[in-house]
Design an enzyme around this catalytic site. Structure first.
Site, PDB file in Angstrom:
ATOM      1  N   ASP A 119       0.930  -1.090   0.057  1.00 47.74           N
ATOM      2  CA  ASP A 119      -0.111   0.187   0.089  1.00 47.74           C
ATOM      3  C   ASP A 119       0.852   1.196  -0.125  1.00 47.74           C
TER       4      ASP A 119
ATOM      5  N   LEU B  74      -0.125   4.240   1.036  1.00 47.99           N
ATOM      6  CA  LEU B  74      -0.575   4.971   2.190  1.00 47.99           C
ATOM      7  C   LEU B  74      -0.944   6.329   1.864  1.00 47.99           C
TER       8      LEU B  74
ATOM      9  N   ALA C  94      -6.454   1.403  -5.257  1.00 42.61           N
ATOM     10  CA  ALA C  94      -7.102   2.150  -6.175  1.00 42.61           C
ATOM     11  C   ALA C  94      -7.362   3.457  -5.803  1.00 42.61           C
TER      12      ALA C  94
ATOM     13  N   THR D  91     -15.566  -2.602 -10.003  1.00 47.02           N
ATOM     14  CA  THR D  91     -16.896  -1.929  -9.545  1.00 47.02           C
ATOM     15  C   THR D  91     -18.005  -2.028 -10.474  1.00 47.02           C
ATOM     16  N   ASP D  92     -19.256  -1.996  -9.850  1.00 49.08           N
ATOM     17  CA  ASP D  92     -20.347  -1.827 -10.736  1.00 49.08           C
ATOM     18  C   ASP D  92     -20.757  -0.537 -11.523  1.00 49.08           C
ATOM     19  N   GLU D  93     -19.635   0.437 -11.353  1.00 50.72           N
ATOM     20  CA  GLU D  93     -20.062   1.935 -11.926  1.00 50.72           C
ATOM     21  C   GLU D  93     -19.439   1.490 -13.312  1.00 50.72           C
TER      22      GLU D  93
ATOM     23  N   TYR E 130     -13.359   8.197 -12.665  1.00 50.75           N
ATOM     24  CA  TYR E 130     -13.326   7.018 -11.900  1.00 50.75           C
ATOM     25  C   TYR E 130     -13.578   5.822 -12.558  1.00 50.75           C
ATOM     26  N   SER E 131     -14.996   5.770 -12.981  1.00 49.74           N
ATOM     27  CA  SER E 131     -15.430   4.509 -13.392  1.00 49.74           C
ATOM     28  C   SER E 131     -14.829   4.184 -14.914  1.00 49.74           C
TER      29      SER E 131
ATOM     30  N   LYS F 131     -11.554   2.410 -14.068  1.00 45.94           N
ATOM     31  CA  LYS F 131     -11.798   1.306 -13.650  1.00 45.94           C
ATOM     32  C   LYS F 131     -12.140   0.491 -14.797  1.00 45.94           C
TER      33      LYS F 131
ATOM     34  N   LEU G  26     -20.566   8.656   1.307  1.00 46.04           N
ATOM     35  CA  LEU G  26     -21.877   9.005   2.040  1.00 46.04           C
ATOM     36  C   LEU G  26     -22.129   8.739   3.470  1.00 46.04           C
TER      37      LEU G  26
ATOM     38  N   ARG H  81     -28.488   3.826  -4.751  1.00 43.65           N
ATOM     39  CA  ARG H  81     -27.295   2.716  -4.706  1.00 43.65           C
ATOM     40  C   ARG H  81     -27.628   1.342  -4.014  1.00 43.65           C
TER      41      ARG H  81
ATOM     42  N   ARG I 258     -23.748  16.341  -8.317  1.00 47.81           N
ATOM     43  CA  ARG I 258     -22.421  15.753  -8.679  1.00 47.81           C
ATOM     44  C   ARG I 258     -22.587  15.851 -10.122  1.00 47.81           C
ATOM     45  N   PRO I 259     -21.545  16.223 -10.931  1.00 50.99           N
ATOM     46  CA  PRO I 259     -21.478  16.188 -12.472  1.00 50.99           C
ATOM     47  C   PRO I 259     -21.607  14.858 -12.922  1.00 50.99           C
TER      48      PRO I 259
HETATM   49  P1  NAD Z   1     -10.118   3.039  -0.483  1.00 51.63           P
HETATM   50  O1  NAD Z   1      -9.781   4.272  -1.037  1.00 51.63           O
HETATM   51  O2  NAD Z   1     -10.522   2.857   0.768  1.00 51.63           O
HETATM   52  O3  NAD Z   1      -8.483   2.305  -0.418  1.00 51.63           O
HETATM   53  C1  NAD Z   1      -7.557   2.353  -1.478  1.00 51.63           C
HETATM   54  C2  NAD Z   1      -6.379   1.877  -0.898  1.00 51.63           C
HETATM   55  O4  NAD Z   1      -5.292   1.907  -2.016  1.00 51.63           O
HETATM   56  C3  NAD Z   1      -5.569   2.699  -0.019  1.00 51.63           C
HETATM   57  O5  NAD Z   1      -5.252   1.938   1.178  1.00 51.63           O
HETATM   58  C4  NAD Z   1      -4.578   3.397  -0.538  1.00 51.63           C
HETATM   59  O6  NAD Z   1      -3.412   3.965   0.274  1.00 51.63           O
HETATM   60  C5  NAD Z   1      -4.231   2.509  -1.647  1.00 51.63           C
HETATM   61  N1  NAD Z   1      -3.424   3.135  -2.908  1.00 51.63           N
HETATM   62  C6  NAD Z   1      -3.948   4.114  -3.729  1.00 51.63           C
HETATM   63  N2  NAD Z   1      -3.253   4.098  -4.822  1.00 51.63           N
HETATM   64  C7  NAD Z   1      -2.128   3.328  -4.459  1.00 51.63           C
HETATM   65  C8  NAD Z   1      -0.979   3.280  -5.259  1.00 51.63           C
HETATM   66  N3  NAD Z   1      -0.486   4.031  -6.475  1.00 51.63           N
HETATM   67  N4  NAD Z   1       0.084   2.261  -5.006  1.00 51.63           N
HETATM   68  C9  NAD Z   1      -0.515   1.629  -3.866  1.00 51.63           C
HETATM   69  N5  NAD Z   1      -1.458   1.625  -3.015  1.00 51.63           N
HETATM   70  C10 NAD Z   1      -2.357   2.444  -3.614  1.00 51.63           C
HETATM   71  O7  NAD Z   1     -10.827   2.006  -1.525  1.00 51.63           O
HETATM   72  P2  NAD Z   1     -12.142   0.888  -1.181  1.00 51.63           P
HETATM   73  O8  NAD Z   1     -13.263   1.636  -1.134  1.00 51.63           O
HETATM   74  O9  NAD Z   1     -11.380   0.111  -0.039  1.00 51.63           O
HETATM   75  O10 NAD Z   1     -11.985   0.267  -2.488  1.00 51.63           O
HETATM   76  C11 NAD Z   1     -11.024  -0.928  -2.958  1.00 51.63           C
HETATM   77  C12 NAD Z   1     -11.150  -1.293  -4.139  1.00 51.63           C
HETATM   78  O11 NAD Z   1     -12.552  -1.959  -4.334  1.00 51.63           O
HETATM   79  C13 NAD Z   1     -11.085  -0.366  -5.388  1.00 51.63           C
HETATM   80  O12 NAD Z   1     -10.087  -0.892  -6.256  1.00 51.63           O
HETATM   81  C14 NAD Z   1     -12.424  -0.024  -5.709  1.00 51.63           C
HETATM   82  O13 NAD Z   1     -12.465   0.431  -6.937  1.00 51.63           O
HETATM   83  C15 NAD Z   1     -12.965  -1.010  -5.498  1.00 51.63           C
HETATM   84  N6  NAD Z   1     -14.502  -1.153  -5.073  1.00 51.63           N
HETATM   85  C16 NAD Z   1     -14.832  -0.211  -4.116  1.00 51.63           C
HETATM   86  C17 NAD Z   1     -16.313  -0.442  -3.590  1.00 51.63           C
HETATM   87  C18 NAD Z   1     -16.801   0.674  -2.642  1.00 51.63           C
HETATM   88  O14 NAD Z   1     -17.937   0.872  -2.281  1.00 51.63           O
HETATM   89  N7  NAD Z   1     -15.984   1.158  -1.723  1.00 51.63           N
HETATM   90  C19 NAD Z   1     -17.241  -0.975  -4.451  1.00 51.63           C
HETATM   91  C20 NAD Z   1     -16.750  -1.874  -5.423  1.00 51.63           C
HETATM   92  C21 NAD Z   1     -15.289  -1.927  -5.849  1.00 51.63           C
HETATM   93  O1  DAU Z   2     -20.740   1.192  -6.799  1.00 49.44           O
HETATM   94  C1  DAU Z   2     -19.675   1.181  -6.127  1.00 49.44           C
HETATM   95  C2  DAU Z   2     -18.836   2.471  -6.007  1.00 49.44           C
HETATM   96  O2  DAU Z   2     -19.499   2.933  -4.819  1.00 49.44           O
HETATM   97  C3  DAU Z   2     -17.271   2.286  -5.865  1.00 49.44           C
HETATM   98  O3  DAU Z   2     -16.826   1.742  -6.956  1.00 49.44           O
HETATM   99  C4  DAU Z   2     -16.612   3.747  -5.354  1.00 49.44           C
HETATM  100  O4  DAU Z   2     -15.470   3.435  -5.053  1.00 49.44           O
HETATM  101  C5  DAU Z   2     -17.416   4.106  -4.076  1.00 49.44           C
HETATM  102  O5  DAU Z   2     -16.935   5.114  -3.699  1.00 49.44           O
HETATM  103  C6  DAU Z   2     -18.735   4.172  -4.285  1.00 49.44           C
HETATM  104  O6  DAU Z   2     -19.252   5.212  -5.174  1.00 49.44           O
HETATM  105  P1  DAU Z   2     -20.361   6.321  -4.965  1.00 49.44           P
HETATM  106  O7  DAU Z   2     -20.301   7.407  -5.724  1.00 49.44           O
HETATM  107  O8  DAU Z   2     -21.718   5.498  -5.178  1.00 49.44           O
HETATM  108  O9  DAU Z   2     -20.338   6.628  -3.421  1.00 49.44           O
HETATM  109  P2  DAU Z   2     -20.361   7.996  -2.512  1.00 49.44           P
HETATM  110  O10 DAU Z   2     -20.389   7.410  -1.075  1.00 49.44           O
HETATM  111  O11 DAU Z   2     -19.392   8.910  -2.933  1.00 49.44           O
HETATM  112  O12 DAU Z   2     -21.960   8.390  -2.909  1.00 49.44           O
HETATM  113  C7  DAU Z   2     -23.015   7.401  -2.649  1.00 49.44           C
HETATM  114  C8  DAU Z   2     -24.256   8.486  -3.297  1.00 49.44           C
HETATM  115  O13 DAU Z   2     -24.387   9.399  -2.213  1.00 49.44           O
HETATM  116  C9  DAU Z   2     -23.965   9.038  -4.549  1.00 49.44           C
HETATM  117  O14 DAU Z   2     -25.369   8.982  -5.204  1.00 49.44           O
HETATM  118  C10 DAU Z   2     -23.740  10.275  -4.309  1.00 49.44           C
HETATM  119  C11 DAU Z   2     -24.136  10.651  -3.127  1.00 49.44           C
HETATM  120  N1  DAU Z   2     -23.585  11.725  -2.155  1.00 49.44           N
HETATM  121  C12 DAU Z   2     -22.235  11.277  -1.709  1.00 49.44           C
HETATM  122  C13 DAU Z   2     -21.702  12.097  -0.628  1.00 49.44           C
HETATM  123  C14 DAU Z   2     -20.342  12.101  -0.520  1.00 49.44           C
HETATM  124  C15 DAU Z   2     -24.094  12.708  -1.558  1.00 49.44           C
HETATM  125  O15 DAU Z   2     -25.412  12.965  -1.740  1.00 49.44           O
HETATM  126  N2  DAU Z   2     -23.531  13.513  -0.658  1.00 49.44           N
HETATM  127  C16 DAU Z   2     -22.165  13.248  -0.396  1.00 49.44           C
HETATM  128  O16 DAU Z   2     -21.511  14.050   0.375  1.00 49.44           O
END
Ligand code: NAD
Ligand code: DAU
Length: 348
Positions: free
Chosen positions: A34, A36, A84, A131-133, A156-157, A160, A196, A220, A287-288
């Protein structure tokens, strides 16, 4: 003995995966790589950092030479790639950072695995967590399946989606044994409070406003993070090579309904008058490119591997809220930035 590389293990989902693998598989040596970044927090995994099968490696997957050297030194048998840039809002501000880590970083890992395994793929596996995005946005009806065409809308999507395509291409072109999963929104402990659910829990605790984007009518599909970790374990061990599996919570919520539910539960927990937290809701600029709706058809992983979520949303949300209330120090360290000192204290 198997040597397993897990990338992004100091992040939200990665920390749950590292914990599960370290505790469940003492016969594996687990290497958590990682960089960090702001999202990496070693406090997320301090409970397992002294286990004999756990190793932490600080490093950047964008650095190809470093990754090549790491693979030649350790000769990993398996890779679970979670590192990521993960936040959609940040990708709108700085898309290039997402291309670097999510696309180039993934390429560097694919190349290193291909070059180290040299066509001898027995017992080897590259698991890309996505991700599903990548499927874009649904209208009011329908679900994402494994054959839904890719149609990403945010930087982002798009990054990915690109990494997913490269993983498939390495499978087709070089025979790299990969598995890939596309999962819906996770929630649970150790979630960085920019997303969120943890952001709103933290803001309610601190009486700060709750910024709902647009009209809040975005949907979501929420999955408890520990159920995602269980699915990842299953796919890594039992998934079929060159296959994709969708993972989801069968649990769709409009943002505004979820936020109101969170407000009600938090009022009860904090012994505040009913309706107190809802008053913090503020509708802000949208969000755009905001995707309207995500929802996963997780029947393939259910039928083929027997996975389904183990907790209901009510149970998962209760556990999650209790965790943040019982771990206010974790939240304070993250919001003050002092979590950044943990690496220096423990490792240098
Ligand atoms: P996160 O942002 O919490 O953690 C990402 C980690 O990757 C961090 O520890 C960061 O330090 C590390 N990292 C970032 N850039 C790096 C680099 N260049 N080299 C090495 N380490 C690096 O992310 P998360 O929410 O835990 O997501 C993890 C994975 O799951 C991602 O690939 C994300 O796309 C996927 N995912 C997330 C969700 C979600 O809801 N959070 C849903 C579906 C898929
Ligand atoms: O679907 C999987 C994805 O879910 C992952 O791949 C991403 O890494 C993860 O961040 C998440 O993406 P979202 O954009 O859906 O998550 P977020 O928590 O940012 O937002 C969830 C919903 O809430 C979205 O419709 C935007 C809205 N939102 C988010 C924030 C941060 C708000 O209305 N206000 C906020 O302040």
């Amino acid at each position: 003995m198997k040597k397993i590389l897990i990338t992004g293990g100091a992040g939200f989902i990665g920390s749950h995966v590292v914990r599960r693998f370290v505790n469940k598989y003492p016969e594996y040596q687990i290497f958590n790589l990682d960089a960090l970044t702001y999202a990496g927090n070693l406090e997320n995994i301090k409970d397992i950092e002294n286990q004999p099968n756990y190793n932490f490696l600080k490093g950047d997957i964008v650095d190809a030479n470093f990754i090549d050297e790491l693979f030649s030194q350790h000769k990993f048998d398996g890779v679970l790639h979670l590192a990521a840039e993960s936040h959609v809002d940040r990708s709108i501000e700085d898309p290039l950072a997402f291309v670097k880590t999510n696309v180039i970083g993934t390429m560097n890992l694919l190349n290193a695995a291909k070059n180290q395994w040299k066509g001898n793929f027995e017992g080897k596996r590259f698991y890309h967590i996505s991700t599903d995005e990548v499927y874009g946005s649904l209208g009011a009806e329908g679900l994402f399946t494994e054959t839904t065409p890719y149609d990403p809308n945010s930087p982002y999507s798009a990054s990915k989606a690109s990494s997913d395509h490269f993983v498939r291409a390495y499978g087709e072109t070089y025979g790299l044994p990969y598995v890939l999963t596309n999962c819906s929104n996770n929630y649970g402990s150790y979630h960085f409070p920019e997303k969120l659910i943890p952001l709103f829990i933290n803001n309610i605790i601190n009486n700060k406003s709750l910024p709902v984007y647009g009209d809040g009518n975005y949907t979501r599909d929420w999955l408890f993070v520990e159920d995602h970790a269980i699915a990842i374990d299953l796919v890594f061990h039992e998934g079929k090579n060159h296959e994709t599996y969708n993972i989801g919570g069968f649990n769709e919520w409009k943002n505004i309904d979820l936020v109101k539910l969170l407000c009600q539960i938090m009022d009860g927990k904090l012994e505040r008058e009913k309706g107190t937290s809802e008053k913090l809701i503020t509708y802000v600029k949208d969000r755009p490119g905001h995707d309207l709706r995500y929802a996963i058809d997780a029947s393939k992983i259910n039928k083929e591997l027997g996975w389904k979520p183990s907790v209901t949303f009510e149970e998962g949300l209760e556990k999650t809220i209790n965790w943040y209330l019982n771990n206010e120090e974790w939240l304070k360290n993250v919001t003050s930035g002092s979590y950044k000192d943990y690496y220096k204290k423990q490792y240098s």
